[in-house]
Enzyme design. Structure first.
Site, short mmCIF file in Angstrom:
data_model
loop_
_atom_site.label_atom_id
_atom_site.label_comp_id
_atom_site.label_asym_id
_atom_site.label_seq_id
_atom_site.Cartn_x
_atom_site.Cartn_y
_atom_site.Cartn_z
N THR A 17 79.89 44.86 37.29
CA THR A 17 80.61 43.93 36.42
C THR A 17 79.62 43.03 35.68
O THR A 17 79.84 42.66 34.53
CB THR A 17 81.58 43.06 37.24
OG1 THR A 17 82.38 43.90 38.07
CG2 THR A 17 82.49 42.24 36.35
N ARG A 21 73.18 44.52 40.86
CA ARG A 21 73.08 43.67 42.05
C ARG A 21 72.92 44.53 43.28
O ARG A 21 73.69 45.45 43.51
CB ARG A 21 74.35 42.82 42.20
CG ARG A 21 74.38 41.70 41.21
CD ARG A 21 75.54 40.76 41.43
NE ARG A 21 75.69 39.96 40.23
CZ ARG A 21 76.74 39.23 39.95
NH1 ARG A 21 77.75 39.17 40.81
NH2 ARG A 21 76.80 38.54 38.84
N SER A 112 74.37 35.84 41.38
CA SER A 112 75.49 34.92 41.23
C SER A 112 75.84 34.20 42.53
O SER A 112 75.01 33.54 43.11
CB SER A 112 76.68 35.68 40.67
OG SER A 112 77.69 34.80 40.35
N HIS A 113 77.08 34.39 42.98
CA HIS A 113 77.59 33.68 44.15
C HIS A 113 77.21 34.39 45.45
O HIS A 113 77.55 33.89 46.52
CB HIS A 113 79.11 33.60 44.04
CG HIS A 113 79.71 34.96 43.81
ND1 HIS A 113 79.51 35.66 42.64
CD2 HIS A 113 80.42 35.77 44.62
CE1 HIS A 113 80.11 36.83 42.72
NE2 HIS A 113 80.67 36.93 43.92
N LYS A 125 70.10 41.06 35.08
CA LYS A 125 71.09 41.30 34.05
C LYS A 125 70.43 41.13 32.69
O LYS A 125 69.62 40.22 32.51
CB LYS A 125 72.20 40.26 34.25
CG LYS A 125 73.21 40.21 33.16
CD LYS A 125 74.37 39.34 33.59
CE LYS A 125 74.12 37.87 33.34
NZ LYS A 125 75.35 37.12 33.13
N ASP A 276 78.14 27.77 41.28
CA ASP A 276 77.65 28.86 42.13
C ASP A 276 76.15 29.06 41.98
O ASP A 276 75.46 28.23 41.37
CB ASP A 276 78.40 30.15 41.79
CG ASP A 276 78.05 30.67 40.40
OD1 ASP A 276 77.69 29.85 39.55
OD2 ASP A 276 78.10 31.89 40.18
N ASP A 278 74.12 30.84 40.10
CA ASP A 278 73.47 30.81 38.79
C ASP A 278 74.15 29.86 37.80
O ASP A 278 73.82 29.88 36.60
CB ASP A 278 73.39 32.22 38.20
CG ASP A 278 74.75 32.86 38.00
OD1 ASP A 278 75.67 32.52 38.74
OD2 ASP A 278 74.89 33.70 37.09
N ASP A 280 77.25 29.55 36.57
CA ASP A 280 78.28 29.88 35.57
C ASP A 280 79.70 29.71 36.09
O ASP A 280 80.64 29.66 35.30
CB ASP A 280 78.05 31.27 34.96
CG ASP A 280 78.00 32.38 35.98
OD1 ASP A 280 78.18 32.09 37.19
OD2 ASP A 280 77.79 33.54 35.59
N ARG A 281 79.87 29.63 37.40
CA ARG A 281 81.22 29.46 37.94
C ARG A 281 81.51 27.98 38.19
O ARG A 281 80.59 27.17 38.29
CB ARG A 281 81.38 30.19 39.27
CG ARG A 281 81.24 31.68 39.13
CD ARG A 281 81.54 32.36 40.42
NE ARG A 281 81.53 33.81 40.22
CZ ARG A 281 82.20 34.68 40.95
NH1 ARG A 281 82.92 34.26 41.96
NH2 ARG A 281 82.13 35.96 40.69
N THR A 343 88.15 42.57 33.44
CA THR A 343 87.28 41.67 34.19
C THR A 343 85.83 41.85 33.72
O THR A 343 85.37 42.97 33.57
CB THR A 343 87.38 41.99 35.69
OG1 THR A 343 88.70 41.69 36.11
CG2 THR A 343 86.39 41.17 36.51
N GLU A 362 88.47 33.16 33.47
CA GLU A 362 88.77 34.21 34.44
C GLU A 362 89.19 33.57 35.75
O GLU A 362 88.71 32.49 36.11
CB GLU A 362 87.54 35.06 34.69
CG GLU A 362 87.10 35.89 33.50
CD GLU A 362 86.01 36.85 33.91
OE1 GLU A 362 86.32 38.02 34.14
OE2 GLU A 362 84.85 36.42 34.02
N GLU A 363 90.01 34.33 36.48
CA GLU A 363 90.44 33.86 37.81
C GLU A 363 89.27 33.70 38.76
O GLU A 363 89.38 32.98 39.74
CB GLU A 363 91.48 34.82 38.40
CG GLU A 363 91.12 36.32 38.35
CD GLU A 363 89.93 36.72 39.18
OE1 GLU A 363 89.78 36.16 40.27
OE2 GLU A 363 89.14 37.57 38.73
N SER A 364 88.16 34.36 38.48
CA SER A 364 87.00 34.34 39.38
C SER A 364 86.15 33.09 39.16
O SER A 364 84.93 33.17 39.20
CB SER A 364 86.16 35.60 39.16
OG SER A 364 85.77 35.70 37.80
N LYS A 375 80.08 32.26 30.84
CA LYS A 375 80.89 31.20 31.41
C LYS A 375 79.95 30.09 31.87
O LYS A 375 78.77 30.32 32.07
CB LYS A 375 81.77 31.70 32.54
CG LYS A 375 81.05 32.40 33.68
CD LYS A 375 82.09 33.03 34.58
CE LYS A 375 81.53 33.62 35.85
NZ LYS A 375 80.99 34.96 35.66
N ARG A 495 90.32 43.69 45.75
CA ARG A 495 90.91 42.42 45.30
C ARG A 495 92.39 42.65 44.98
O ARG A 495 92.72 43.61 44.28
CB ARG A 495 90.22 41.92 44.04
CG ARG A 495 88.72 41.68 44.17
CD ARG A 495 88.28 40.64 43.15
NE ARG A 495 86.85 40.59 42.95
CZ ARG A 495 85.97 40.03 43.77
NH1 ARG A 495 86.38 39.52 44.92
NH2 ARG A 495 84.68 40.00 43.47
#
Ligand code: G16
Length: 542
Positions: A17, A21, A112-113, A125, A276, A278, A280-281, A343, A362-364, A375, A495
């Site tokens: 996504t 990773r 990320s997280h 990335k 998170d 990096d 972005d969340r 997503t 996004e929901e994430s 984000k 999910r």
């Protein structure tokens, strides 16, 4: 002098996504990182003499891979590398640097997280010149290249001193070590009314921001404490650590548990937030209230005009398909177009570049706007603070008023992590096969009205993305979505996204778990979650 190193391909370098990773141990295999970086460079065209941005979230391996990339960038003919001091650049800050400096692209190092450390996760990335993640056709090309790669290019030379600002040369290429925070903080000052937020804080409004020992620490300290005058201690866990202090830098109920306790405890601050690995969340909390990312997107869209950067109003709103329909209600009320994408932030890039949307989410736990092409965790926090500074109401009151106007989309995501891959794929394929039969089936008093698999036709470039999640719509508007995560590094993560709508006249103050209990039972009855996963409940509920 450029050296050509012979290598052999790895079969598992398919970006998910959000980039590649894997476990750190996987990246530590000889030539593994080099193969992937060269595969990226090999699919690019006309980059000789151009600028590449490099930085990451500070996790274990960050500095080593940055040195590798700098050498390879020099050997491949880049003219300049911009790298964050200490190897640090949050994902949104990297996006901003790429845009602001007119760079050709950037390599962002993060998982990320996901947790960090020698036994945990790492990632790479590639972002393109608009500052956003490479689109699917490019990640597909990178993967194809990685399967046949037989050489990479590098140069010899000492490591670049990442802890000193300034310029050095490497084999004819300039390496600039830059302040990772300055440009980003300036951009935030242009978008938001710092004076109003400063006044709110001076009046005693209290904030707790958990940087989770990840990349946002230096950004949050500079912006919240230094520029906005929040008292020392507002930012907790503010020093980035290679292993995030042994914690998961994932801003949710499980991993940001301390923050939840603080916000639901006696003497809770007025506002709580976290980001998170990096940066972005985002996680948004008020005193005694958790704002779901889907609701946060809707509330931010409905109130964005209160911030100077969005005073002209929005062009449109985009959300990923599994994100709740709360933002759709706002778009409808404001007469704005609403786009539903698969997503992955990469799908928003074209819509933002074409000027079709201003805000995406996004929901994430991801929200952002056209200010960058990623984000942006702190951006969401600052937009909330700007709205709170203007409205001078509590988060709870703002959400109550929002639901009273637009209705409420009760929403939760149930994650089953580390599931056997074969079992998870079988669950999905059986459910896919059953879709045509489902619209007649009734369970727990709920009737499936429509069942399909989501596919997306990009309205800008006409590209098509298939297999983007199985959707069940119920009579009355409830919905269940099933998909497998594309970001995990061990086993499969299933999910399940549950959603039920109550109109403005309905019951708006239910506990989310209670509001969705029937749907959760239906999800299991239809898909056999317990049977396939062997689990009697989700690992994480978001
Ligand atoms: C990435 C992507 C997001 C996506 C999220 C979850 O976020 O950028 O667009 O929503 O993963 O994806 P999945 O459900 O496939 O695991 P991040 O913050 O991990 O980079």
């Amino acid at each position: 002098m450029t050296m050509t190193i012979t290598t052999t391909p790895f079969a598992d370098q398919k970006p998910g996504t959000s980039g590649l990773r894997k476990k750190v141990r996987v990246f530590q295999q000889t030539h593994y990182a080099e193969n992937f970086v060269q595969s990226v460079f090999d699919v690019l065209a006309d980059y000789v003499g151009q600028t590449l941005v490099v930085g990451g979230d500070g996790r274990f391996l960050n500095r080593d891979v940055i040195q590798t990339i700098i050498r390879m960038a020099a050997a491949n003919g880049f003219g300049r590398v911009l790298v964050g001091l200490g190897g640090i650049l949050s994902t949104p800050a990297a996006s901003n640097v790429i845009r602001k400096q007119g760079a050709f692209g950037g390599l962002i190092l993060s998982a990320s997280h996901n947790p960090g450390g020698p036994d945990e996760d790492f990632g790479i990335k590639y972002n393109i010149g608009n500052g956003g993640p490479a689109p699917e056709k490019m990640t597909d090309a990178i993967y194809a290249r990685s399967k046949v790669i037989d050489r990479y290019f590098t140069v010899q030379g000492p490591d670049v001193d990442l802890d000193r600002l300034g310029e050095t040369q490497m084999a004819g290429m300039t390496v600039s070590v830059i302040d990772p925070v300055a440009d980003y903080a300036k951009l935030m000052e242009q978008l938001f009314d710092f004076g109003a937020i400063r006044a709110l804080i001076a009046d005693g409004f209290s904030i707790s921001f958990d940087a989770m020992h990840a990349v946002t620490g230096p950004y949050a300290l500079e912006i919240l404490e230094r520029r906005l005058g929040a008292p020392a201690g507002t930012v907790v866990n503010g020093t980035p650590l290679p292993d995030f202090g042994g914690l998961n830098p994932d801003p949710n109920m499980v991993h940001a548990h301390d923050l939840f306790e603080r916000m639901f405890g006696p003497d809770a601050p007025d506002f709580g937030a976290a980001s998170d690995g990096d940066g972005d969340r985002n996680l948004i909390l008020g005193r005694n209230i958790f704002v779901t990312p889907s609701d946060s997107l809707a509330a931010l869209a409905a109130n964005a005009h209160l911030a100077p950067g969005y005073a002209q109003g929005l062009k449109g709103i985009a959300r990923s398909m599994p994100t709740s329909g709360a933002a759709d209600r706002v778009a409808h009320a404001l007469g704005l177009p609403l786009y539903e994408t698969p997503t992955g932030w990469k799908f928003f890039g074209n819509l933002l570049d074409a000027g079709l949307v201003t805000i995406c989410g996004e929901e994430s736990a991801g929200t952002g706007s056209d200010h960058v092409r990623e984000k942006d965790g702190l951006w969401a926090v600052l937009l909330w603070l700007n709205i709170l500074a203007v409205r001078r109401e509590s988060v709870e009151a703002i959400m109550a008023a929002h639901w009273a106007r637009f209705g409420r989309n009760y929403y939760a995501r149930h994650d089953y992590e580390g599931v056997d891959i074969v079992a998870a794929e079988r669950l999905v394929s059986e459910l896919r096969a059953a879709l045509p039969r489902l619209p007649v089936r009734t369970t727990h008093g709920l009737t499936v009205a429509e069942a399909d698999e989501f596919e997306y036709l990009d309205p800008v470039d006409g590209s098509r993305s298939q297999g983007q999640g199985l959707r069940l719509r119920f009579e009355g508007g409830a919905r269940i979505v099933f998909r497998l995560s594309g970001t995990g590094t061990s086993g499969a993560t299933l999910r399940i996204y549950l959603e039920r709508y109550e109109g403005p006249e309905g019951v708006l103050d239910l506990e989310t778990a209670a509001a969705l209990a029937d749907l959760a039972a239906v999800a299991d009855a239809i898909a056999g979650i317990v049977r396939y996963t062997g689990r009697d409940g989700p690992t994480v509920i978001m």
